[in-house]
Design a protein around this motif. Structure first.
Motif, PDB file in Angstrom:
ATOM      1  N   SER A 110       0.849  -1.199   0.007  1.00 34.63           N
ATOM      2  CA  SER A 110       0.023   0.065   0.026  1.00 34.63           C
ATOM      3  C   SER A 110       0.938   1.237  -0.094  1.00 34.63           C
ATOM      4  O   SER A 110       1.899   1.087   0.359  1.00 34.63           O
ATOM      5  N   THR A 111       0.296   2.198  -0.600  1.00 34.09           N
ATOM      6  CA  THR A 111       1.011   3.504  -0.551  1.00 34.09           C
ATOM      7  C   THR A 111       0.643   4.564   0.609  1.00 34.09           C
ATOM      8  O   THR A 111      -0.232   4.422   1.349  1.00 34.09           O
ATOM      9  N   PHE A 112       1.718   5.232   1.142  1.00 31.55           N
ATOM     10  CA  PHE A 112       1.464   6.044   2.387  1.00 31.55           C
ATOM     11  C   PHE A 112       0.170   6.788   2.114  1.00 31.55           C
ATOM     12  O   PHE A 112      -0.164   7.620   1.296  1.00 31.55           O
ATOM     13  N   ARG A 113      -0.689   6.890   3.382  1.00 30.52           N
ATOM     14  CA  ARG A 113      -2.098   7.558   2.978  1.00 30.52           C
ATOM     15  C   ARG A 113      -1.838   8.884   3.915  1.00 30.52           C
ATOM     16  O   ARG A 113      -1.305   8.878   4.825  1.00 30.52           O
ATOM     17  N   ALA A 114      -2.669   9.742   3.396  1.00 29.85           N
ATOM     18  CA  ALA A 114      -2.786  11.177   4.004  1.00 29.85           C
ATOM     19  C   ALA A 114      -3.574  11.066   5.026  1.00 29.85           C
ATOM     20  O   ALA A 114      -4.487  10.246   5.201  1.00 29.85           O
ATOM     21  N   PHE A 115      -3.263  11.921   6.246  1.00 27.75           N
ATOM     22  CA  PHE A 115      -4.018  11.981   7.294  1.00 27.75           C
ATOM     23  C   PHE A 115      -5.496  12.745   7.064  1.00 27.75           C
ATOM     24  O   PHE A 115      -5.139  13.783   6.286  1.00 27.75           O
ATOM     25  N   GLN A 116      -6.281  12.707   7.668  1.00 27.35           N
ATOM     26  CA  GLN A 116      -7.514  12.911   7.301  1.00 27.35           C
ATOM     27  C   GLN A 116      -7.687  14.466   7.834  1.00 27.35           C
ATOM     28  O   GLN A 116      -7.575  14.852   9.054  1.00 27.35           O
ATOM     29  N   HIS A 130     -16.808  10.747   1.740  1.00 24.83           N
ATOM     30  CA  HIS A 130     -17.252  10.458   3.369  1.00 24.83           C
ATOM     31  C   HIS A 130     -18.816  10.621   3.247  1.00 24.83           C
ATOM     32  O   HIS A 130     -19.196  11.387   2.646  1.00 24.83           O
ATOM     33  N   GLU A 131     -19.440   9.775   4.171  1.00 25.83           N
ATOM     34  CA  GLU A 131     -20.984   9.761   4.547  1.00 25.83           C
ATOM     35  C   GLU A 131     -20.962  10.799   5.540  1.00 25.83           C
ATOM     36  O   GLU A 131     -19.995  11.124   6.378  1.00 25.83           O
ATOM     37  N   GLU A 132     -22.099  11.280   5.843  1.00 23.65           N
ATOM     38  CA  GLU A 132     -22.407  12.238   6.942  1.00 23.65           C
ATOM     39  C   GLU A 132     -22.041  11.627   8.170  1.00 23.65           C
ATOM     40  O   GLU A 132     -21.739  12.140   9.205  1.00 23.65           O
ATOM     41  N   THR A 133     -22.241  10.281   8.354  1.00 24.83           N
ATOM     42  CA  THR A 133     -21.828   9.335   9.508  1.00 24.83           C
ATOM     43  C   THR A 133     -20.734   9.564   9.873  1.00 24.83           C
ATOM     44  O   THR A 133     -20.045   9.029  11.000  1.00 24.83           O
ATOM     45  N   GLY A 134     -19.517   9.731   9.060  1.00 26.96           N
ATOM     46  CA  GLY A 134     -18.132   9.780   9.240  1.00 26.96           C
ATOM     47  C   GLY A 134     -17.660   8.510   8.485  1.00 26.96           C
ATOM     48  O   GLY A 134     -16.463   8.573   8.706  1.00 26.96           O
ATOM     49  N   GLU A 147       2.030  10.808   8.347  1.00 27.88           N
ATOM     50  CA  GLU A 147       0.514  10.757   7.984  1.00 27.88           C
ATOM     51  C   GLU A 147      -0.050   9.369   8.132  1.00 27.88           C
ATOM     52  O   GLU A 147      -0.983   9.044   8.498  1.00 27.88           O
ATOM     53  N   ASP A 148       0.781   8.533   7.308  1.00 23.04           N
ATOM     54  CA  ASP A 148       0.415   7.135   7.374  1.00 23.04           C
ATOM     55  C   ASP A 148       0.131   6.548   8.653  1.00 23.04           C
ATOM     56  O   ASP A 148      -0.798   5.811   9.124  1.00 23.04           O
ATOM     57  N   ALA A 149       1.002   6.857   9.733  1.00 23.42           N
ATOM     58  CA  ALA A 149       1.248   6.241  11.151  1.00 23.42           C
ATOM     59  C   ALA A 149      -0.086   6.826  11.782  1.00 23.42           C
ATOM     60  O   ALA A 149      -0.690   5.797  12.197  1.00 23.42           O
ATOM     61  N   LEU A 150      -0.644   8.292  11.557  1.00 32.12           N
ATOM     62  CA  LEU A 150      -1.559   8.472  11.966  1.00 32.12           C
ATOM     63  C   LEU A 150      -3.042   7.681  11.670  1.00 32.12           C
ATOM     64  O   LEU A 150      -3.856   7.733  12.280  1.00 32.12           O
ATOM     65  N   ARG A 151      -2.809   7.159  10.333  1.00 30.56           N
ATOM     66  CA  ARG A 151      -4.071   6.696   9.715  1.00 30.56           C
ATOM     67  C   ARG A 151      -4.146   5.233  10.003  1.00 30.56           C
ATOM     68  O   ARG A 151      -5.323   4.551   9.892  1.00 30.56           O
ATOM     69  N   ARG A 152      -3.387   4.610  10.866  1.00 25.44           N
ATOM     70  CA  ARG A 152      -3.211   3.246  11.262  1.00 25.44           C
ATOM     71  C   ARG A 152      -4.539   3.422  12.550  1.00 25.44           C
ATOM     72  O   ARG A 152      -4.552   4.193  13.097  1.00 25.44           O
ATOM     73  N   ASP A 153      -5.109   2.185  12.849  1.00 20.61           N
ATOM     74  CA  ASP A 153      -6.068   2.013  13.726  1.00 20.61           C
ATOM     75  C   ASP A 153      -5.529   1.962  15.108  1.00 20.61           C
ATOM     76  O   ASP A 153      -5.861   2.739  15.857  1.00 20.61           O
ATOM     77  N   PHE A 154      -4.511   1.070  15.452  1.00 16.54           N
ATOM     78  CA  PHE A 154      -4.045   0.569  16.759  1.00 16.54           C
ATOM     79  C   PHE A 154      -2.720   1.107  16.787  1.00 16.54           C
ATOM     80  O   PHE A 154      -1.999   0.648  15.926  1.00 16.54           O
ATOM     81  N   ARG A 194     -16.301   5.454  13.944  1.00 22.28           N
ATOM     82  CA  ARG A 194     -17.306   5.809  12.769  1.00 22.28           C
ATOM     83  C   ARG A 194     -16.630   5.940  11.609  1.00 22.28           C
ATOM     84  O   ARG A 194     -17.321   5.692  10.341  1.00 22.28           O
ATOM     85  N   GLU A 195     -15.324   5.972  11.243  1.00 25.65           N
ATOM     86  CA  GLU A 195     -14.516   6.088   9.986  1.00 25.65           C
ATOM     87  C   GLU A 195     -14.759   4.739   9.476  1.00 25.65           C
ATOM     88  O   GLU A 195     -15.147   4.564   8.115  1.00 25.65           O
ATOM     89  N   ASP A 196     -14.683   3.804  10.331  1.00 22.05           N
ATOM     90  CA  ASP A 196     -14.742   2.420  10.042  1.00 22.05           C
ATOM     91  C   ASP A 196     -15.166   1.232  11.000  1.00 22.05           C
ATOM     92  O   ASP A 196     -14.464   1.013  12.009  1.00 22.05           O
ATOM     93  N   PRO A 197     -16.503   1.135  11.203  1.00 22.68           N
ATOM     94  CA  PRO A 197     -17.098   0.261  12.531  1.00 22.68           C
ATOM     95  C   PRO A 197     -16.180  -0.835  12.562  1.00 22.68           C
ATOM     96  O   PRO A 197     -16.571  -1.536  13.877  1.00 22.68           O
TER      97      PRO A 197
END
Length: 453
Positions: A110-116, A130-134, A147-154, A194-197
């Protein structure tokens, strides 16, 4: 350990500093990394791209476990990665990644992803993702490793191994979290869920698999937000259920799902049965099946999703069957209709491919047929392709107390008997076993498959 200064900010969010852990200060060696992963890492590095191992493989190595997969992250775009490796293809729309194949092994790149960024800084295309729900619908905006590190989940999944210097790059305290056995989210828990349940299910799975604890921030919001799982496509939830229950830690996963209030949104009808009058029996049955599955995996024996789903939906099928029988419907059509109803209810939450639901129906049908052993029926049943799975299922039902013991033992002895002994066992049952046809008939014995289905 060396710290590297932050490279700035993203939409007002300060980027983390990299804590660099040199090769002589961590235990991970290239000998522990698959040849396919090394080929991808060196292939990218030699072309001037950054190339890191990331996430679960490093976590598992630090925990003394053997990784099942090695994931690579890079600053090369998916198109650039695809041009570098002949046997590769870009997959996904929501998250574009590249699968690079070496023999039977597939390395996910995967390619480094930008932080939201904040909403007011999102451009028109980013808003549409994005949906209104997030809920994040699309995420193919490239960024930096910070930025990619901040996009990781845990935090336990945000460690990086640099093939250029064999050092670990730690942006969010990942190594410390792994050493402490603590699961925490990167960023605001509610926003990340909310981004990913599915992250809620991942939290439960990591806690079960690793024996780690969820920190208070990670766990507190889950019961409140569990209903967000209803937004997730049933096909994706089916895959997540397989990871929870067919990876060797099914019982622990079940406990985590129940404790966090998630099980109800995966198996709502089963959850209602567990809270009903026969709840204790059904709980024993389900946990016995999960222990059986975990044991088979530990012994490198085959398992199938059909078996665990058949057990999980059996309480639902039985409840519907009893209602139909009380309304006067004959047993066989009642079971057929009850099975269809249970499956139709479940696929609204977790999709079940037909190749598995067909096996489930056959297993359930055999539960009704196994008591009827007279004449040639016993021999015909033992030759059925789903007999072994149905037999295992019967034993679990007796073990849980749903059925009185006895029938399972009879079938155990029947499988071990020779033809004459089998004939004698059937004759000893007497005339009330639904015999069909006369006399002794010798048939070539076929050994049942050693599988759950």
């Amino acid at each position: 350990m060396t710290a590297v200064a932050s490279k700035g900010s993203s939409g007002g969010t300060a980027l983390p500093e990299a804590r660099i852990i040199p090769r002589d200060q961590h235990p991970i060696s290239r000998k522990q990394i698959s040849r396919a992963a090394l080929n991808v890492l060196y292939g990218l590095h030699e072309q001037g791209f950054q190339a890191f191992l990331v996430g679960g493989c490093l976590r598992d190595l630090l925990c003394g476990r053997e990784p099942k997969d090695f994931d690579v992250v890079t600053d090369a775009t998916p198109e650039q990665v695809q041009r570098l490796f002949k046997r590769s293809r870009i997959i996904g729309r929501r998250f574009q990644i590249v699968h690079v194949r070496f023999g039977r092994e597939v390395i996910e790149v995967s390619t480094f992803r930008a932080f939201q960024r904040d909403d007011q800084e999102l451009d028109r295309d980013q808003h549409s993702a994005h949906e209104e729900t997030g809920l994040v619908l699309r995420d193919n905006t490239w960024g930096s490793i910070e930025e990619d590190a901040l996009r990781r989940d845990f935090t336990i999944n945000a460690l990086y191994y640099n093939i250029a210097d064999f050092a670990l790059y730690d942006f969010v305290g990942s190594r410390r979290a792994i050493e402490r056995g603590e699961i925490s989210l990167i960023g605001d828990p509610e926003q990340r869920y909310r981004e990913d349940p599915v992250r809620m299910l991942r939290a439960a799975r990591f806690a079960a698999k690793l024996g780690f604890r969820l920190d208070q921030k990670a766990s507190r919001k889950i019961p409140e937000l569990a209903e967000l799982l209803l937004q997730v496509p049933p096909a994706r939830l089916f895959d997540e259920v397989l990871k929870l229950f067919l990876s060797g830690h099914a019982r622990a996963s079940m406990q985590q799902l129940q404790d966090l209030g998630l099980f109800h949104f995966l198996f709502p009808e089963t959850d209602r049965s567990l809270k009903g009058p026969q709840g204790k029996v059904w709980e024993k049955l389900i946990l016995a099946a999960m222990d059986n599955t975990d044991r088979r995996l530990a012994q490198d024996k085959p398992v199938t999703p059909a078996f665990i789903f058949a057990v999980l939906l059996w309480p639902v099928t039985v409840a519907r069957l009893e209602k139909l029988r009380a309304d006067g419907m004959p047993p066989a059509p009642a079971l057929h209709k009850a099975a269809g109803w249970a499956l139709n209810q479940q696929v609204q939450h977790t999709a079940i491919p037909r190749r598995f639901s067909t096996v489930m129906r056959e297993m359930w049908d055999l539960q009704d047929r196994l008591p009827r052993r007279g004449g040639r029926r016993a021999e015909a049943l033992v030759q059925h392709p789903r007999f072994r799975a149905a037999y295992d299922f019967l034993l679990l039902r007796e073990q849980a107390g749903e059925l009185p013991a006895g029938l399972g033992d009879w079938w155990t002895r029947y499988q071990d008997a020779d033809e004459d002994q089998r004939e004698a066992m059937v004759q000893a049952l007497g005339p009330n076993q639904g015999a069909s046809g006369g006399g002794k008939r010798r048939r070539r014995r076929r050994k049942p498959a050693n599988s759950q289905g």
